[in-house]
Design a protein around this motif. Structure first.
Motif, PDB file in Angstrom:
ATOM      1  N   LEU A  65     -22.780 -64.394-120.161  1.00 54.94           N
ATOM      2  CA  LEU A  65     -21.818 -64.161-121.247  1.00 54.94           C
ATOM      3  C   LEU A  65     -22.508 -63.551-122.468  1.00 54.94           C
ATOM      4  O   LEU A  65     -21.865 -62.871-123.260  1.00 54.94           O
ATOM      5  CB  LEU A  65     -21.119 -65.469-121.635  1.00 54.94           C
ATOM      6  CG  LEU A  65     -20.192 -66.060-120.568  1.00 54.94           C
ATOM      7  CD1 LEU A  65     -19.632 -67.407-121.042  1.00 54.94           C
ATOM      8  CD2 LEU A  65     -19.068 -65.101-120.229  1.00 54.94           C
ATOM      9  N   THR A  66     -23.826 -63.790-122.596  1.00 48.30           N
ATOM     10  CA  THR A  66     -24.559 -63.251-123.748  1.00 48.30           C
ATOM     11  C   THR A  66     -25.796 -62.440-123.362  1.00 48.30           C
ATOM     12  O   THR A  66     -26.298 -61.684-124.186  1.00 48.30           O
ATOM     13  CB  THR A  66     -25.001 -64.390-124.690  1.00 48.30           C
ATOM     14  OG1 THR A  66     -25.725 -65.357-123.943  1.00 48.30           O
ATOM     15  CG2 THR A  66     -23.798 -65.055-125.337  1.00 48.30           C
ATOM     16  N   LEU A  67     -26.295 -62.600-122.156  1.00 51.52           N
ATOM     17  CA  LEU A  67     -27.472 -61.842-121.713  1.00 51.52           C
ATOM     18  C   LEU A  67     -27.035 -60.652-120.860  1.00 51.52           C
ATOM     19  O   LEU A  67     -26.006 -60.730-120.176  1.00 51.52           O
ATOM     20  CB  LEU A  67     -28.391 -62.733-120.865  1.00 51.52           C
ATOM     21  CG  LEU A  67     -29.120 -63.856-121.572  1.00 51.52           C
ATOM     22  CD1 LEU A  67     -29.851 -64.726-120.550  1.00 51.52           C
ATOM     23  CD2 LEU A  67     -30.095 -63.301-122.589  1.00 51.52           C
ATOM     24  N   PRO A  68     -27.812 -59.582-120.866  1.00 50.29           N
ATOM     25  CA  PRO A  68     -27.495 -58.458-119.966  1.00 50.29           C
ATOM     26  C   PRO A  68     -27.546 -58.926-118.509  1.00 50.29           C
ATOM     27  O   PRO A  68     -28.452 -59.661-118.114  1.00 50.29           O
ATOM     28  CB  PRO A  68     -28.611 -57.450-120.240  1.00 50.29           C
ATOM     29  CG  PRO A  68     -29.219 -57.855-121.549  1.00 50.29           C
ATOM     30  CD  PRO A  68     -28.987 -59.326-121.693  1.00 50.29           C
ATOM     31  N   ILE A  69     -26.575 -58.497-117.715  1.00 49.78           N
ATOM     32  CA  ILE A  69     -26.462 -58.956-116.329  1.00 49.78           C
ATOM     33  C   ILE A  69     -27.708 -58.609-115.519  1.00 49.78           C
ATOM     34  O   ILE A  69     -28.173 -59.419-114.713  1.00 49.78           O
ATOM     35  CB  ILE A  69     -25.179 -58.412-115.646  1.00 49.78           C
ATOM     36  CG1 ILE A  69     -24.970 -59.036-114.263  1.00 49.78           C
ATOM     37  CG2 ILE A  69     -25.205 -56.906-115.522  1.00 49.78           C
ATOM     38  CD1 ILE A  69     -24.545 -60.454-114.283  1.00 49.78           C
TER      39      ILE A  69
END
Length: 109
Positions: free
Chosen positions: A54-58
């Motif tokens: 939700l907040t980190l790059p996938i």
């Protein structure tokens, strides 16, 4: 908190891999318990990966999550399942750890 979710999720990945290995060795009710553990760890691991993304790059999150699981599964394989600890296995394990730490270092989140 996102990195905490990711790291715990990676450890849960180690848990489901270990449970799968133990389930293969067991039979009857004991095997069923290992499969229940597998499902629980798998579900928790996926949920924590989702929360982290939700907040980190996938791309970073998935690579770190998979890397933690891969490193941990190899270590569990060596320590619990008596897999070989050859020079090259340990060398590439070390390079994988360096790559995981590198990804974390260059990610701004």
């Amino acid at each position: 908190m996102n990195w905490v979710y990711l790291i715990i999720g990676g450890f849960c990945e180690i848990g489901f891999a270990a449970c799968m290995g133990k389930a293969r060795e067991a039979n009857g009710g004991t095997a069923l318990l290992w499969w229940v553990g597998f499902a629980a760890f798998l579900t928790l691991s996926m949920y924590l990966l989702y929360r982290a993304t939700l907040t980190l790059p996938i791309g970073t999150a998935y690579a770190v999550w998979t890397g933690i699981g891969a490193v941990g599964s190899v270590v569990v394989g060596i320590l619990i399942f008596k897999e070989p600890a050859t020079f090259w296995r340990l060398f590439f394990l070390f390079t994988l750890i360096c790559s995981i730490l590198g990804l974390k270092a260059v990610t701004n989140a």
